[in-house]
Design a protein around this motif. Structure first.
Motif, PDB file in Angstrom:
ATOM      1  N   SER A   1       0.833  -1.195   0.000  1.00 52.76           N
ATOM      2  CA  SER A   1       0.000   0.000   0.000  1.00 52.76           C
ATOM      3  C   SER A   1       0.870   1.250   0.000  1.00 52.76           C
ATOM      4  O   SER A   1       1.741   1.424   0.855  1.00 52.76           O
ATOM      5  CB  SER A   1      -0.912   0.014   1.224  1.00 52.76           C
ATOM      6  OG  SER A   1      -1.653   1.214   1.287  1.00 52.76           O
ATOM      7  N   THR A   2       0.653   2.124  -0.980  1.00 56.02           N
ATOM      8  CA  THR A   2       1.378   3.388  -1.060  1.00 56.02           C
ATOM      9  C   THR A   2       0.440   4.586  -0.977  1.00 56.02           C
ATOM     10  O   THR A   2       0.864   5.681  -0.610  1.00 56.02           O
ATOM     11  CB  THR A   2       2.179   3.468  -2.376  1.00 56.02           C
ATOM     12  OG1 THR A   2       1.289   3.316  -3.495  1.00 56.02           O
ATOM     13  CG2 THR A   2       3.245   2.373  -2.432  1.00 56.02           C
ATOM     14  N   VAL A   3      -0.822   4.371  -1.336  1.00 56.92           N
ATOM     15  CA  VAL A   3      -1.840   5.423  -1.255  1.00 56.92           C
ATOM     16  C   VAL A   3      -3.019   4.842  -0.478  1.00 56.92           C
ATOM     17  O   VAL A   3      -3.730   3.983  -1.003  1.00 56.92           O
ATOM     18  CB  VAL A   3      -2.298   5.876  -2.659  1.00 56.92           C
ATOM     19  CG1 VAL A   3      -3.341   6.992  -2.530  1.00 56.92           C
ATOM     20  CG2 VAL A   3      -1.120   6.342  -3.499  1.00 56.92           C
ATOM     21  N   PRO A   4      -3.236   5.253   0.761  1.00 59.96           N
ATOM     22  CA  PRO A   4      -4.316   4.671   1.560  1.00 59.96           C
ATOM     23  C   PRO A   4      -5.672   4.819   0.877  1.00 59.96           C
ATOM     24  O   PRO A   4      -6.061   5.921   0.477  1.00 59.96           O
ATOM     25  CB  PRO A   4      -4.260   5.469   2.862  1.00 59.96           C
ATOM     26  CG  PRO A   4      -2.867   5.999   2.925  1.00 59.96           C
ATOM     27  CD  PRO A   4      -2.475   6.267   1.512  1.00 59.96           C
ATOM     28  N   ALA A   5      -6.381   3.698   0.720  1.00 61.41           N
ATOM     29  CA  ALA A   5      -7.681   3.689   0.059  1.00 61.41           C
ATOM     30  C   ALA A   5      -8.791   3.480   1.084  1.00 61.41           C
ATOM     31  O   ALA A   5      -8.568   2.932   2.168  1.00 61.41           O
ATOM     32  CB  ALA A   5      -7.720   2.579  -0.995  1.00 61.41           C
TER      33      ALA A   5
END
Length: 231
Positions: free
Chosen positions: A213-217
């Motif tokens: 995960s690099t961009v929290p969704a």
């Protein structure tokens, strides 16, 4: 019902680009006799193509290259890896690839089942894709997905690209969707998820590959069937 408008990405989310590209390149490899021309390792050629395609798409999204540059250069660089600098062959392969690829029909598991499930619950389904207009519509028609989607928003049609908020705003106008009733469902964190964040809507990260995960969704699923737990 918290959400009403579900905006899907197409390539790598529903339509398996890697698998369809592989089948198409295998056909070109045989039909154009690439082994005899010096491409002696198809697996390496295929992997290199995917890498070049990904890098060039990133440059295209950022406005550094044009559509035709993307289409030609990904083939040129893939051939150049095998010390083949043949402009005629490059252009022939590019044209044939664009013609053949949209006819392929490999989808990720449970694609049609989940779309039928969501349509049955009266969600409004749409697409937001950075793909090209004619190509994307051809993919949808040939793979039997066209009937599921009310609006198909492409980068060409909107004159903008994810993750820019402009393509989302164009989609909201086309569908009369409000921010709080909309959600984006896609596989690319830097494009689909960040784009939805930029536009102010919730997101589902479809993590087919187990990426970090690099961009929290808002939500994360590892396969499409898990969408039933959200909607």
């Amino acid at each position: 019902m918290k959400y009403r408008h579900l905006f899907f990405d197409l390539d790598h989310t529903l339509w398996d680009f890697e698998a369809n590209a592989r089948v198409t390149l295998e056909t070109l490899y045989e039909d154009l006799h690439l082994r005899e021309r010096g491409v002696d390792d198809f697996e390496l050629f295929y992997r290199n193509y995917l890498a070049h395609n990904e890098r060039l798409w990133e440059r295209y999204r950022k406005g550094f290259i044009k559509q035709e540059d993307l289409r030609i250069k990904r083939m040129f660089l893939s051939l150049l890896d095998f010390r083949i600098a043949d402009d005629a062959l490059t252009r022939e392969m590019s044209g044939l690839f664009i013609d053949l690829l949209p006819t392929r029909t490999i989808l990720f598991p449970h694609t049609k089942e989940i779309l039928q499930y969501l349509a049955g619950k009266n969600y409004q389904l749409h697409l937001i894709t950075n793909g090209f207009e004619k190509v994307q519509h051809s993919k949808l028609k040939n793979s039997g997905l066209a009937g599921f989607f009310g609006e198909v928003i492409t980068s060409e049609g909107s004159n903008s690209l994810k993750p820019s908020r402009e393509i989302f705003e164009y989609a909201f106008r086309k569908t009369n969707a409000s921010l709080d009733s909309s959600i984006m469902i896609g596989d690319t964190q830097e494009v689909d998820i960040q784009g939805a964040i930029n536009a102010g809507i919730d997101q589902v990260f479809v993590n087919h590959t187990g990426a970090a995960s690099t961009v929290p969704a808002t939500y994360t699923v590892t396969h499409l069937r898990e969408l039933e737990g959200i909607f």
